[in-house]
Write a protein that holds these residues in place. Structure first.
Motif, PDB file in Angstrom:
ATOM      1  N   THR A 293     -44.988 -37.849   4.977  1.00 58.99           N
ATOM      2  CA  THR A 293     -45.123 -37.792   3.461  1.00 58.99           C
ATOM      3  C   THR A 293     -43.817 -37.703   2.615  1.00 58.99           C
ATOM      4  OG1 THR A 293     -45.696 -35.605   3.445  1.00 58.99           O
ATOM      5  CG2 THR A 293     -47.594 -36.989   3.722  1.00 58.99           C
ATOM      6  N   PRO A 294     -43.840 -38.169   1.334  1.00 64.28           N
ATOM      7  CA  PRO A 294     -42.506 -37.994   0.614  1.00 64.28           C
ATOM      8  C   PRO A 294     -42.098 -36.332   0.235  1.00 64.28           C
ATOM      9  CG  PRO A 294     -44.012 -39.635  -0.380  1.00 64.28           C
ATOM     10  CD  PRO A 294     -44.782 -38.919   0.837  1.00 64.28           C
ATOM     11  N   ARG A 295     -41.106 -36.068   0.448  1.00 67.92           N
ATOM     12  CA  ARG A 295     -40.678 -34.616   0.302  1.00 67.92           C
ATOM     13  C   ARG A 295     -40.448 -34.390  -1.182  1.00 67.92           C
ATOM     14  NH1 ARG A 295     -36.674 -31.616  -0.876  1.00 67.92           N
ATOM     15  NH2 ARG A 295     -34.815 -33.447  -0.713  1.00 67.92           N
ATOM     16  N   GLN A 296     -41.202 -33.303  -1.733  1.00 65.26           N
ATOM     17  CA  GLN A 296     -41.164 -33.259  -3.239  1.00 65.26           C
ATOM     18  C   GLN A 296     -40.102 -31.730  -3.086  1.00 65.26           C
ATOM     19  OE1 GLN A 296     -42.450 -34.859  -5.459  1.00 65.26           O
ATOM     20  NE2 GLN A 296     -43.035 -36.298  -3.724  1.00 65.26           N
ATOM     21  N   PRO A 297     -39.612 -31.745  -4.609  1.00 65.07           N
ATOM     22  CA  PRO A 297     -38.584 -30.614  -4.738  1.00 65.07           C
ATOM     23  C   PRO A 297     -39.326 -29.394  -4.407  1.00 65.07           C
ATOM     24  CG  PRO A 297     -38.530 -32.268  -6.584  1.00 65.07           C
ATOM     25  CD  PRO A 297     -39.739 -32.675  -5.581  1.00 65.07           C
ATOM     26  N   GLY A 298     -38.348 -28.450  -3.491  1.00 65.01           N
ATOM     27  CA  GLY A 298     -38.890 -27.233  -2.931  1.00 65.01           C
ATOM     28  C   GLY A 298     -39.498 -27.269  -1.656  1.00 65.01           C
ATOM     29  N   ASP A 299     -40.069 -28.508  -1.100  1.00 65.23           N
ATOM     30  CA  ASP A 299     -40.664 -28.733   0.091  1.00 65.23           C
ATOM     31  C   ASP A 299     -39.504 -28.799   1.124  1.00 65.23           C
ATOM     32  OD1 ASP A 299     -42.219 -29.257   2.253  1.00 65.23           O
ATOM     33  OD2 ASP A 299     -42.615 -31.458   1.641  1.00 65.23           O
ATOM     34  N   ASP A 300     -39.664 -28.317   2.404  1.00 65.59           N
ATOM     35  CA  ASP A 300     -38.553 -28.649   3.501  1.00 65.59           C
ATOM     36  C   ASP A 300     -39.510 -28.991   4.803  1.00 65.59           C
ATOM     37  OD1 ASP A 300     -36.246 -28.971   4.539  1.00 65.59           O
ATOM     38  OD2 ASP A 300     -35.710 -26.753   4.588  1.00 65.59           O
ATOM     39  N   SER A 301     -40.781 -29.161   4.627  1.00 61.38           N
ATOM     40  CA  SER A 301     -41.568 -29.446   5.909  1.00 61.38           C
ATOM     41  C   SER A 301     -40.914 -30.543   6.829  1.00 61.38           C
ATOM     42  CB  SER A 301     -42.845 -29.923   5.448  1.00 61.38           C
ATOM     43  OG  SER A 301     -43.609 -30.566   6.633  1.00 61.38           O
ATOM     44  N   PRO A 302     -41.010 -30.538   7.960  1.00 57.49           N
ATOM     45  CA  PRO A 302     -40.217 -31.421   8.877  1.00 57.49           C
ATOM     46  C   PRO A 302     -41.162 -32.940   8.821  1.00 57.49           C
ATOM     47  CG  PRO A 302     -41.579 -29.672  10.320  1.00 57.49           C
ATOM     48  CD  PRO A 302     -41.250 -29.066   8.794  1.00 57.49           C
ATOM     49  N   LYS A 303     -42.365 -32.810   8.421  1.00 59.72           N
ATOM     50  CA  LYS A 303     -43.207 -33.916   8.142  1.00 59.72           C
ATOM     51  C   LYS A 303     -42.891 -34.985   7.076  1.00 59.72           C
ATOM     52  CE  LYS A 303     -46.595 -32.200  11.596  1.00 59.72           C
ATOM     53  NZ  LYS A 303     -48.200 -32.382  11.784  1.00 59.72           N
TER      54      LYS A 303
END
Length: 459
Positions: A293-303
């Motif tokens: 899924t698109p990474r949003q600011p603050g997100d660092d999920s490997p998915k």
């Protein structure tokens, strides 16, 4: 990427322009070159141990400031936060490697058969570095680190979308005690870079970037008899001959391809898979891609996946993929360009690519896994070597000897067996064919811009 009106920070999530910085004036360029040439005379005469101590401190500051440095490039070019911090830390290790090993690497080498003949390794003067946006710290570190230890001075032209990280590097140099003029950051235009290369005071140029940029710089350097190092594009083969765990093999391949959202010169852009494991391998890639899924600011999920560096870059990649699909390739998942100004491009799996498609010979600089099916080791090698690039390549097999034999036939500058890439400050990096020439990192990286002077004394 095309030259922007100024050096500017453009948020790849929104496409909005933030900070801007004007180009240097011609007078500022002249002052910088003059200052660099003057500083060289003092810097080269310092004992190498003193130069190494200063460079050692540069590396320490990269490590100490890794978090704030990482935040800058996440904003500038969209890099995942953890990867951004890791890049800053690895850059510090590179400076540390050359600080620790430089004195030994630059020591005179006696020539066998002579009582008093040896080769000295001496600095040559100001060197221009033209650096890219995809690894804003790492690329500078592997150019500047060895040259500063060797005694050369550095004129650094960074990518136009990386002004804040460029200024942060210059600040580290200053705070570490690098003398004024020994490292100079310049917001130069392309024309000003060409003029610097032509300047008699400048002794060489190193470029990391596109094939087009490499051609332009190499032409100018050649016309002015200047040494040049080119680290250009790549379309690295990643060969899976067999596997006893196809799911794990696919995950490793996918994680490698998605590093920096596929924006790496030595990324595994062409996955060449033996027919015995091909179907399961592709199926696993599709599953992995479909979960992103698109990474949003603050997100660092490997998915999650980050935006590409710019809307223009995402559009170019989309055109390459659509060209393949229009000519019969299969897009299994992804390949969707976000609306508006955003630079998000959903990770894709593409098969059925054939020679008439752009994707067959062009570099796909983004999150697209192109997978080919082959029926033999010979077919894998032939496909691996068909492109004009020759940066790196990797071969995987449960039979190490078989993999070594296949890897030994790859026309690349870096061949790897059962690992995506050998990486480390002490391991040379560079390619052949249209991927450029010269080497960075390791003992070879400090050899490029030196006067290897024969010193002979008749006894």
């Amino acid at each position: 990427m095309p030259q922007t009106p100024t050096y500017q920070v453009t948020d790849p999530v929104t496409g909005e322009v933030g900070q801007t910085f004007p180009f240097a004036t011609d007078a500022e360029i002249e002052e910088a070159v003059a200052k660099s040439a003057a500083a060289f005379r003092e810097w080269r005469d310092r004992p190498i141990e003193e130069r190494a101590a200063v460079v050692k401190r540069v590396g320490e500051l990269f490590a100490e400031r890794a978090t704030e440095l990482g935040a800058l490039i996440t904003t500038e070019m969209g890099k995942r936060p953890a990867q951004a911090v890791g890049e800053a830390e690895f850059s510090g290790e590179i400076f540390g490697y050359y600080a620790d090993n430089g004195p030994e690497l630059l020591a005179p080498t006696p020539l066998p058969g002579h009582d008093s003949a040896y080769v000295e390794r001496l600095p040559i003067g100001p060197i221009v570095g033209v650096m890219p946006w995809n690894y804003p710290y790492y690329q500078v570190a592997r150019f500047a680190g060895p040259n500063l230890v060797a005694g050369n001075t550095v004129l650094l032209k960074h990518a136009e979308n990386c002004p804040t990280s460029a200024l942060a590097i210059a600040g580290i140099m200053r705070d570490a005690g690098v003398p004024d003029g020994v490292y100079v950051n310049l917001f130069a235009t392309h024309e000003q870079v060409a003029n610097m290369i032509a300047d008699d005071r400048v002794q060489g140029v190193s470029v990391t970037g596109s094939e087009r940029a490499g051609r332009a710089v190499a032409e100018t350097a050649g016309r002015n008899l200047k040494k040049v190092v080119l680290e250009l594009g790549g379309s690295d083969p990643y060969i899976i001959l067999d596997s006893d765990d196809v799911g794990a093999a696919a995950k490793t391949a996918w994680v490698t391809r998605m590093e920096n959202v596929g924006q790496a010169c030595n990324s595994n852009k062409r996955m060449i898979v033996a027919d015995g494991v091909y179907d399961e391998f592709v199926s696993q890639l599709i599953e992995l891609a479909s979960k992103t899924t698109p990474r949003q600011p603050g997100d660092d999920s490997p998915k999650s996946y980050s935006p590409m560096v710019s809307r223009a870059a995402a559009e170019r990649l989309h055109e390459q993929v659509q060209d393949a699909v229009d000519k019969g390739a299969t897009l299994h998942v992804g390949g969707e360009l976000a609306d508006g100004k955003s630079a998000y491009y959903s990770p894709a799996v593409l098969t059925g690519v054939t020679p008439e498609m752009r994707a067959y010979t062009e570099e796909l600089f983004g999150p697209v896994a192109v997978v080919y099916q082959v029926g033999s080791d010979d077919e894998a090698v032939e496909l691996a070597n068909v492109v004009d690039y020759g940066l790196g390549g990797a071969v995987f097999s449960t039979d190490v000897d078989r993999a070594r034999k296949v890897a030994g036939r790859l026309e690349v500058g870096m061949a790897n067996v059962n690992t995506p890439a050998g990486e480390g400050a002490d391991l040379p990096f560079g390619g052949t064919k249209r991927s450029g020439f010269g080497r960075e990192l390791g003992p070879l990286g400090i050899e490029e811009f030196l006067n290897k002077r024969l010193f002979y004394v008749e006894q």
